[in-house]
Design an enzyme around this catalytic site. Structure first.
Site, short mmCIF file in Angstrom:
data_model
loop_
_atom_site.label_atom_id
_atom_site.label_comp_id
_atom_site.label_asym_id
_atom_site.label_seq_id
_atom_site.Cartn_x
_atom_site.Cartn_y
_atom_site.Cartn_z
N SER A 78 33.30 -17.08 56.47
CA SER A 78 33.21 -18.38 57.15
C SER A 78 34.57 -19.07 57.09
O SER A 78 34.81 -20.03 57.82
CB SER A 78 32.14 -19.26 56.49
OG SER A 78 32.34 -19.34 55.10
N ASP A 116 33.60 -11.50 50.98
CA ASP A 116 33.01 -10.87 52.16
C ASP A 116 33.92 -9.76 52.66
O ASP A 116 35.15 -9.95 52.75
CB ASP A 116 32.87 -11.90 53.29
CG ASP A 116 31.52 -12.61 53.29
OD1 ASP A 116 30.62 -12.18 52.55
OD2 ASP A 116 31.38 -13.61 54.03
N LYS A 146 30.71 -8.30 49.59
CA LYS A 146 29.48 -8.58 50.34
C LYS A 146 29.60 -8.00 51.76
O LYS A 146 30.61 -8.17 52.42
CB LYS A 146 29.21 -10.09 50.40
CG LYS A 146 27.93 -10.45 51.17
CD LYS A 146 27.39 -11.83 50.82
CE LYS A 146 28.09 -12.98 51.49
NZ LYS A 146 28.06 -12.91 52.96
N GLU A 148 27.36 -7.52 55.51
CA GLU A 148 26.22 -8.00 56.28
C GLU A 148 25.41 -6.84 56.85
O GLU A 148 25.97 -5.84 57.29
CB GLU A 148 26.70 -8.90 57.43
CG GLU A 148 27.29 -10.22 56.95
CD GLU A 148 27.66 -11.15 58.09
OE1 GLU A 148 27.24 -10.92 59.24
OE2 GLU A 148 28.37 -12.13 57.81
N GLU A 217 20.00 -15.57 54.64
CA GLU A 217 20.50 -16.72 55.38
C GLU A 217 19.56 -17.12 56.52
O GLU A 217 19.14 -16.27 57.32
CB GLU A 217 21.90 -16.42 55.94
CG GLU A 217 22.45 -17.57 56.79
CD GLU A 217 23.93 -17.52 57.06
OE1 GLU A 217 24.63 -16.69 56.44
OE2 GLU A 217 24.40 -18.32 57.89
N1 LIG Z 1 30.63 -24.60 58.28
C1 LIG Z 1 29.87 -23.50 58.29
N2 LIG Z 1 28.74 -23.48 57.54
C2 LIG Z 1 27.95 -22.38 57.51
O1 LIG Z 1 26.93 -22.39 56.80
C3 LIG Z 1 28.35 -21.25 58.28
C4 LIG Z 1 29.56 -21.32 59.01
N3 LIG Z 1 30.28 -22.44 59.01
N4 LIG Z 1 30.01 -20.27 59.75
C5 LIG Z 1 29.39 -18.99 59.60
C6 LIG Z 1 27.95 -19.14 59.41
C7 LIG Z 1 27.23 -19.68 60.64
N5 LIG Z 1 26.13 -20.41 60.06
C8 LIG Z 1 25.23 -21.19 60.77
C9 LIG Z 1 25.64 -21.91 61.87
C10 LIG Z 1 24.76 -22.68 62.57
C11 LIG Z 1 23.43 -22.74 62.21
C12 LIG Z 1 22.54 -23.62 63.00
O2 LIG Z 1 22.97 -24.52 63.67
N6 LIG Z 1 21.26 -23.41 62.93
C13 LIG Z 1 20.32 -24.29 63.62
C14 LIG Z 1 19.11 -23.50 64.07
C15 LIG Z 1 19.38 -22.74 65.32
C16 LIG Z 1 18.13 -22.07 65.89
O3 LIG Z 1 17.54 -21.20 65.24
O4 LIG Z 1 17.75 -22.38 67.02
C17 LIG Z 1 19.89 -25.38 62.68
O5 LIG Z 1 19.34 -26.37 63.14
O6 LIG Z 1 20.14 -25.26 61.46
C18 LIG Z 1 23.00 -22.03 61.10
C19 LIG Z 1 23.89 -21.25 60.39
C20 LIG Z 1 26.17 -20.34 58.63
N7 LIG Z 1 27.59 -20.10 58.36
C1 LIG Z 2 27.48 -18.60 53.92
C2 LIG Z 2 27.84 -17.42 53.11
C3 LIG Z 2 26.65 -16.68 52.65
C4 LIG Z 2 28.83 -16.52 53.83
O1 LIG Z 2 28.59 -15.37 54.09
C5 LIG Z 2 30.12 -17.09 54.22
O2 LIG Z 2 30.44 -18.24 53.84
O3 LIG Z 2 30.87 -16.40 54.89
MG LIG Z 3 30.02 -14.50 55.37
#
Ligand SMILES: Nc1nc(=O)c2c([nH]1)NC[C@@H]1CN(c3ccc(C(=O)N[C@@H](CCC(=O)O)C(=O)O)cc3)CN21
Ligand SMILES: CC(C)C(=O)C(=O)O
Ligand SMILES: [Mg+2]
Length: 324
Positions: A78, A116, A146, A148, A217
């Site tokens: 990330s 990662d 790690k 994926e 996740e």
């Molecule tokens: N700043 C940041 N935080 C993170 O946790 C993160 C990153 N970046 N980049 C890589 C991944 C991407 N991640 C994410 C990004 C967006 C959602 C998200 O917006 N989910 C929506 C649900 C979407 C749906 O299923 O329709 C939510 O409302 O949480 C979730 C995980 C987790 N990781």
């Molecule tokens: C959110 C965690 C699990 C991750 O894989 C990342 O930060 O890249």
């Molecule tokens: Mg990651």
């Protein structure tokens, strides 16, 4: 312990760091002298004590994590998005990951360090996966890598890393950002029985392949709870509910360093560093424009009046410049 008590007996050297290495530019004392290892994490798991994990991408964040009681630090890919400004994790190279991991590792004395494997650094072959894992351990000082996914090919890669190099592996299933194109974006996973079953199968296969931990996740709480029940290794949830063996969040989200407008639903914000950061820069910029900074009583290098007079005389003679 002996070293510590000796240092306390000699206050003049008590500012020396009494742990494995000294930390340039930091007066943080380590909060714990006890190194967290895989065994420590396994013990916590057996005792049903929650495991905490936070991401870090640089030395200052490593220092902050080291000065906390967090069990494990993850140099997550990330970092591509939160720290380097890319639009996905796909653009991160192995070399860049190693560069950041090494910086974080220089700040850590007690948390367990996981990194990662970036997109493309383990997908091509078993030997590529082993080489990448070795490079992260050797040059980045990671203690665990790690990967994926839970497909048979990924299982094979993990088997190779664990068996050929003896490097502990953390798995990661559910929302796997490296597969976001095929998942249709950052979408919650495991919402139907069929999807949940697939996650159960992947989790078990990963455990059989010898992973030490598994990140879940963005899955419904019932799926996080079920996988945690099925497995005999710790699960670390991020948006996977209350019942996983531990939790992980992205550091940039919990301190809101980027002033994010849209964070994932599972994020809890603990500070507003983005605002504090720009406020500080703004005050400095204003001080400069209003000549408030520097303050001669605090920020100047004083020299004896005699030297100052000699310099003034010289300027007058040589350049016809009169200072004040
Ligand atoms: N700043 C940041 N935080 C993170 O946790 C993160 C990153 N970046 N980049 C890589 C991944 C991407 N991640 C994410 C990004 C967006 C959602 C998200 O917006 N989910 C929506 C649900 C979407 C749906 O299923 O329709 C939510 O409302 O949480 C979730 C995980 C987790 N990781
Ligand atoms: C959110 C965690 C699990 C991750 O894989 C990342 O930060 O890249
Ligand atoms: Mg990651």
């Amino acid at each position: 312990m002996l070293l510590y008590s000796r240092l306390k007996a000699f206050p003049c050297i008590s500012s020396l760091k009494y742990w494995k290495h000294s930390l340039p530019y930091s007066s943080f004392a380590p909060i714990s002298n006890k190194k967290t290892t895989l065994l420590t994490l396994q013990k916590k798991y057996q005792e049903k004590a929650p495991i905490s994990m936070i991401t870090a991408y640089d030395y200052p964040t490593g220092l902050a994590a080291n000065n906390s009681t967090v069990d494990t630090v993850l140099v997550g890919d990330s970092l591509a998005m939160t720290c380097l400004g890319y639009s996905s994790t796909h653009q991160l190279s192995l070399d860049t990951m190693i560069h950041h991991c090494a910086a974080v590792s220089r700040a850590l004395s007690h948390p367990f360090l996981i990194a990662d494997l970036p997109f493309g650094s383990y997908n091509c072959s078993n030997s590529q996966a082993i080489n990448s894992a070795i490079a992260i351990v050797q040059k980045g000082q990671a203690e665990c890598v790690k990967l994926e996914g839970g497909s048979s090919i990924i299982i094979e890669r993990i088997n190779n890393i664990v068996k050929a190099a003896g490097i502990p592996v953390c798995a990661h299933i559910g929302l796997t950002p490296q597969y976001s194109s095929s998942l249709g974006g950052f979408k919650v996973q495991g919402k139907t029985l069929k999807q949940a079953q697939s996650l159960f199968d992947q989790a078990l296969a990963l455990q059989n392949a010898g992973v030490s931990l598994i990140v879940l996740e963005a899955v419904p709480e019932i799926v996080g709870k079920a996988i945690t029940r099925i497995l005999e290794i710790p699960t670390i949830g991020i948006g996977a509910g209350r019942f996983t063996s531990g939790q992980v969040l992205v550091i940039s989200d919990i301190v809101d360093i980027n002033n994010s407008t849209a964070a994932p639903k599972f994020v809890k914000k603990y500070a507003s560093l983005g605002k504090a950061y720009s406020d500080a820069i703004n005050q400095y910029a204003q001080d400069v424009s209003q000549r408030i900074y520097p303050d001669p009583s605090a920020h100047n290098y004083a020299i004896p009046q005699k030297n100052e007079d000699e310099i003034k005389d010289y300027l007058l003679k040589q350049y016809l410049i009169q200072l004040d």
